[in-house]
Design a protein around this motif. Structure first.
Motif, PDB file in Angstrom:
ATOM      1  N   HIS A   1       0.827  -1.196   0.000  1.00  0.00           N
ATOM      2  CA  HIS A   1       0.000   0.000   0.000  1.00  0.00           C
ATOM      3  C   HIS A   1       0.863   1.249   0.000  1.00  0.00           C
ATOM      4  O   HIS A   1       1.721   1.414   0.857  1.00  0.00           O
TER       5      HIS A   1
ATOM      6  N   GLN B   1      -7.344   9.198  -3.959  1.00  0.00           N
ATOM      7  CA  GLN B   1      -7.810   8.378  -2.847  1.00  0.00           C
ATOM      8  C   GLN B   1      -7.170   6.996  -2.841  1.00  0.00           C
ATOM      9  O   GLN B   1      -7.010   6.373  -1.776  1.00  0.00           O
ATOM     10  N   HIS B   2      -6.793   6.484  -4.006  1.00  0.00           N
ATOM     11  CA  HIS B   2      -6.148   5.168  -4.065  1.00  0.00           C
ATOM     12  C   HIS B   2      -4.825   5.131  -3.311  1.00  0.00           C
ATOM     13  O   HIS B   2      -4.337   4.063  -2.954  1.00  0.00           O
ATOM     14  N   ARG B   3      -4.235   6.302  -3.050  1.00  0.00           N
ATOM     15  CA  ARG B   3      -2.949   6.360  -2.354  1.00  0.00           C
ATOM     16  C   ARG B   3      -3.112   6.343  -0.837  1.00  0.00           C
ATOM     17  O   ARG B   3      -2.125   6.234  -0.118  1.00  0.00           O
TER      18      ARG B   3
ATOM     19  N   GLN C   1      -6.632   5.618   2.093  1.00  0.00           N
ATOM     20  CA  GLN C   1      -8.067   5.654   2.375  1.00  0.00           C
ATOM     21  C   GLN C   1      -8.388   5.804   3.854  1.00  0.00           C
ATOM     22  O   GLN C   1      -9.541   5.873   4.240  1.00  0.00           O
TER      23      GLN C   1
ATOM     24  N   TYR D   1     -13.075   8.418   3.823  1.00  0.00           N
ATOM     25  CA  TYR D   1     -12.925   8.865   2.445  1.00  0.00           C
ATOM     26  C   TYR D   1     -13.191  10.362   2.304  1.00  0.00           C
ATOM     27  O   TYR D   1     -13.997  10.946   3.032  1.00  0.00           O
TER      28      TYR D   1
ATOM     29  N   TYR E   1      -2.663   6.522   4.296  1.00  0.00           N
ATOM     30  CA  TYR E   1      -2.847   5.115   4.615  1.00  0.00           C
ATOM     31  C   TYR E   1      -1.869   4.799   5.728  1.00  0.00           C
ATOM     32  O   TYR E   1      -0.690   5.125   5.633  1.00  0.00           O
TER      33      TYR E   1
ATOM     34  N   TYR F   1       1.893  -0.654  -9.732  1.00  0.00           N
ATOM     35  CA  TYR F   1       0.679  -0.784  -8.922  1.00  0.00           C
ATOM     36  C   TYR F   1       0.186   0.521  -8.314  1.00  0.00           C
ATOM     37  O   TYR F   1      -1.004   0.813  -8.340  1.00  0.00           O
TER      38      TYR F   1
ATOM     39  N   ARG G   1      -2.405   5.530 -10.495  1.00  0.00           N
ATOM     40  CA  ARG G   1      -3.579   5.203 -11.293  1.00  0.00           C
ATOM     41  C   ARG G   1      -3.176   4.983 -12.743  1.00  0.00           C
ATOM     42  O   ARG G   1      -2.259   5.645 -13.240  1.00  0.00           O
TER      43      ARG G   1
ATOM     44  N   ASP H   1      -8.444  -5.053  -9.716  1.00  0.00           N
ATOM     45  CA  ASP H   1      -8.478  -4.355 -10.988  1.00  0.00           C
ATOM     46  C   ASP H   1      -7.057  -4.125 -11.521  1.00  0.00           C
ATOM     47  O   ASP H   1      -6.852  -3.830 -12.695  1.00  0.00           O
ATOM     48  N   SER H   2      -6.078  -4.223 -10.616  1.00  0.00           N
ATOM     49  CA  SER H   2      -4.725  -3.814 -10.972  1.00  0.00           C
ATOM     50  C   SER H   2      -4.060  -4.746 -11.978  1.00  0.00           C
ATOM     51  O   SER H   2      -3.100  -4.357 -12.634  1.00  0.00           O
TER      52      SER H   2
ATOM     53  N   GLN I   1     -17.901  -3.700  -6.803  1.00  0.00           N
ATOM     54  CA  GLN I   1     -17.428  -2.332  -6.667  1.00  0.00           C
ATOM     55  C   GLN I   1     -18.048  -1.605  -5.479  1.00  0.00           C
ATOM     56  O   GLN I   1     -17.610  -0.517  -5.127  1.00  0.00           O
TER      57      GLN I   1
END
Length: 496
Positions: free
Chosen positions: A25, A51-53, A55, A77, A102, A273, A276, A313-314, A338
Motif C-alpha cells: 500500500h 484516494q487510491h494512495r 483511504q 474517504y 494510509y 501498482y 492510477r 483491478d490492478s 465495486q
C-alpha cells in the motif's frame, strides 16, 4: 489556526476480511493549489482523485487573509467528509494543501486525528502547513535528538520531524527553513507546503516519490499524480525534478536546488501498482507500462492455456498485454464487487470464512473446463492468491497458471510503502518453485527485473552498476540505507 475537529479524537481501524491487505500500500497522496477562487474545493477534488494512495484519513489546510489558516481533518474517504457545505465553508481562501493517508504497518489500530496531515506550525515569521508523502528513514534518531533539545511532539508521524527542524533553523524565511530541515532528513519525500502567500513543492534528491506541477486558469497546482490535475481541468506543466524545490506566489514560480545532485531513483512500483493507470509518469502512460509488462511476461513465460484473466483491478492492463502478445483470448473471469465497503456488515465467523468471495466472484460459465492464466500485479504473503486459485478451481477450471506483473517481492520498502516484515514476504523465504507448491497452482512465473525495466521504457533492461529506478523491494539494494531499521537489527543484503 482554527480547526473544526479536536486533536484528541481517535478511531479504531479494523482490517475486515474484504480489505486488500495482501497487497503493498502506498501510504500518502499530496495536493496543493494557489491562485484559485475556492482552493478547498479544488484540493478536495484533487484528493478524491488520489484516494487510491490512502483511504484511512484526509486533511485540508487553507489560508484566507480575513480568517487566517483553517484546517479540517477527518477519518475515512474524502467523498464522505469534504463534500458538505458546512465543512467547506470553514475552509475559505485561494491557497490550500491537502493529504490522504494510509497507515503504516506500525500504526494500524487506534489512530489519533493529530496524526492526520497536513501539519501546521506557527513560526516567528508566520504560519506554515506541510504535507509529506514518503518515509524518513532516520526519523527516530532525529526525534530523539529533537526531544532532548526540548521539542514536544504531538503525533507519531515521522513527518512532524520536518516541522520541528524548521522551527530550529536560524534562517529568516520559511522556504529557507524548509531547505535547512530537509537537508537533515534521509529517505524519501515529496512535500507540499504553504505559507500565507506561498505554495511550496519539494522532492528528495533521488526523486523516489512523484510530484507534478499543473496550471488551472491563473492558478497553479502541485499533485502526487497527473490524474488529479484532470479532475479539476488543470493542464500538466511538468514534473518537479528530483532534488528541486519550487516556491509559487502570485508573482510566479521560483525553482531552487537545495540538495546535492544525485542520480534519480524513482520508485518502479509506481508503474506496477501504486499510481492510477490514467496517470503519466516520466512522460510515459502508466497504463501503457502495465500493458507492456504483460507483453514482456508473455515473452518470458509462455504457457499453453485457453483464457487470460486479470485479477481485478490492478492486473487488468498486464492481462490485456499478455493476451495480445500470446494470442490467448482475454476474458473477465473474475468480477469485483465495486460497492463493497468497510462498514458493510459486522464480520461474523461465517462472514470471515467467506473471505475474498465478498469482494470477488468468478464467472463460472466462462471458467468451467478451461485452462486459465491469472495475471496479478504482485504476490506479497500469498494468502489472497491461494483463495483466488481455490475459487477458480471451484468454478470448474482444469488448470490454473499465475503470471505476476512484478518480480518477487522479497524485501520491505522503507520509503513510504506499507510492507510486511521481511520474514512475512513469501519470496523472502521461498524459491519460485516453492511458492508454486505453496499456492498449489499448475505454474507460477514472475516477470524478471530486466523485463520490468524494458516494460517501463529501458530498452536494455536494468543497469546493475547504476540502476535507473528504486527497486529495493525486488533487489534488496537500498539507495538510502534505512538507518533506523538497521539500528533495530535489520540486515541489509550481503554484497555479492
Amino acid at each position: 489556526m482554527s480547526s473544526n475537529q479536536p486533536d484528541t479524537v481517535t478511531k479504531d481501524l479494523p482490517r475486515h476480511p474484504w480489505d486488500d491487505d495482501d497487497k503493498l500500500h502506498e501510504e500518502c497522496g499530496v495536493f496543493g493549489t494557489i491562485g484559485v477562487t475556492d482552493a478547498a474545493s479544488f484540493v478536495a477534488l484533487g484528493l478524491h482523485a488520489l484516494q487510491h494512495r490512502g483511504q484511512e484519513a484526509g486533511g485540508i489546510v487553507t489560508y484566507d487573509p480575513s480568517h487566517g489558516f483553517n484546517s479540517a481533518r477527518r477519518f475515512g474517504y474524502i467523498r464522505d467528509n469534504f463534500t458538505s457545505q458546512s465543512v467547506m465553508e470553514t475552509l475559505p481562501g485561494m491557497l490550500g494543501i491537502g493529504h490522504v493517508r494510509y497507515s503504516t504497518s506500525g500504526s494500524k489500530g487506534a489512530t489519533q486525528i493529530r496524526d492526520v496531515q497536513p501539519f501546521f506550525g506557527e513560526f516567528a515569521m508566520g504560519g506554515a502547513a506541510i504535507a509529506h508523502n514518503g518515509n524518513i528513514t532516520n526519523a527516530e534518531s532525529l526525534r530523539r535528538e529533537l526531544i532532548e533539545r526540548g521539542s514536544i511532539f504531538q503525533s507519531s508521524s515521522d513527518s512532524e520531524c520536518i516541522v520541528h527542524l524548521m522551527a530550529r533553523s536560524l534562517q529568516k524565511a520559511l522556504p529557507e527553513r524548509m531547505e535547512d530541515a530537509l537537508r537533515r532528513v534521509e529517505g524519501a519525500f515529496a512535500v507540499v507546503a504553504m505559507t500565507a502567500t506561498q505554495l511550496i513543492g519539494v522532492r528528495d534528491a533521488l526523486g523516489v516519490r512523484p510530484l507534478v506541477l499543473g496550471q488551472v486558469g491563473d492558478g497553479w497546482v502541485l499533485s502526487s499524480e497527473t490524474c488529479a490535475l484532470d479532475i479539476i481541468g488543470a493542464t500538466f506543466v511538468r514534473e518537479i525534478e528530483p532534488g528541486e524545490m519550487v516556491v509559487i506566489t502570485d508573482q510566479g514560480i521560483e525553482s531552487r536546488r537545495p540538495f546535492r545532485q544525485q542520480s534519480p531513483r524513482f520508485c518502479i512500483f509506481e508503474h506496477v501498482y501504486f499510481s492510477r493507470p490514467d496517470s503519466i509518469l516520466g512522460g510515459r502512460s502508466v497504463y501503457e507500462s502495465r500493458r507492456q509488462i504483460g507483453v514482456e511476461l508473455a515473452r518470458e513465460a509462455p504457457v499453453d492455456a485457453d483464457l487470460v484473466c486479470p485479477v481485478p483491478d490492478s492486473g487488468t492492463p498486464a492481462a490485456i498485454g499478455f493476451s495480445q502478445e500470446s494470442g490467448i483470448p482475454y476474458a473477465m473471469g473474475i468480477t469485483r464487487n465495486q460497492y463493497m465497503g468497510r462498514t458493510f456488515i459486522e464480520p461474523t465467523e461465517q462472514i470471515r470464512n467467506m473471505g475474498v468471495r465478498l469482494k470477488l466472484n468468478v464467472n463460472r460459465a466462462l471458467i468451467k473446463d478451461k485452462r486459465v492464466i491469472l495475471v496479478d500485479d504482485s504476490v506479497v504473503r500469498g494468502t489472497t492468491s491461494r483463495k483466488i486459485k481455490e475459487m477458480i478451481l471451484d468454478a470448474g477450471a482444469k488448470e490454473v497458471h499465475f503470471r505476476i506483473a512484478s518480480p518477487p517481492t522479497a524485501w520491505p520498502c522503507f520509503y513510504g510503502v506499507d510492507t510486511p516484515q521481511r520474514e512475512k514476504l513469501l519470496a523472502a523465504t521461498m524459491s519460485e518453485e516453492e511458492m508454486r507448491e505453496h499456492l498449489a497452482v499448475d505454474s507460477l512465473k514472475f516477470i524478471s527485473l530486466d523485463g520490468l525495466y524494458r516494460a517501463v521504457g529501458e530498452a536494455n533492461g536494468r543497469d546493475n552498476k547504476c540502476p535507473q529506478y528504486c527497486d529495493a523491494c525486488f533487489s534488496g539494494e537500498y539507495p538510502v540505507e534505512p538507518a533506523d531499521m538497521i539500528e533495530k537489527g535489520f540486515e541489509l543484503k550481503a554484497a555479492e
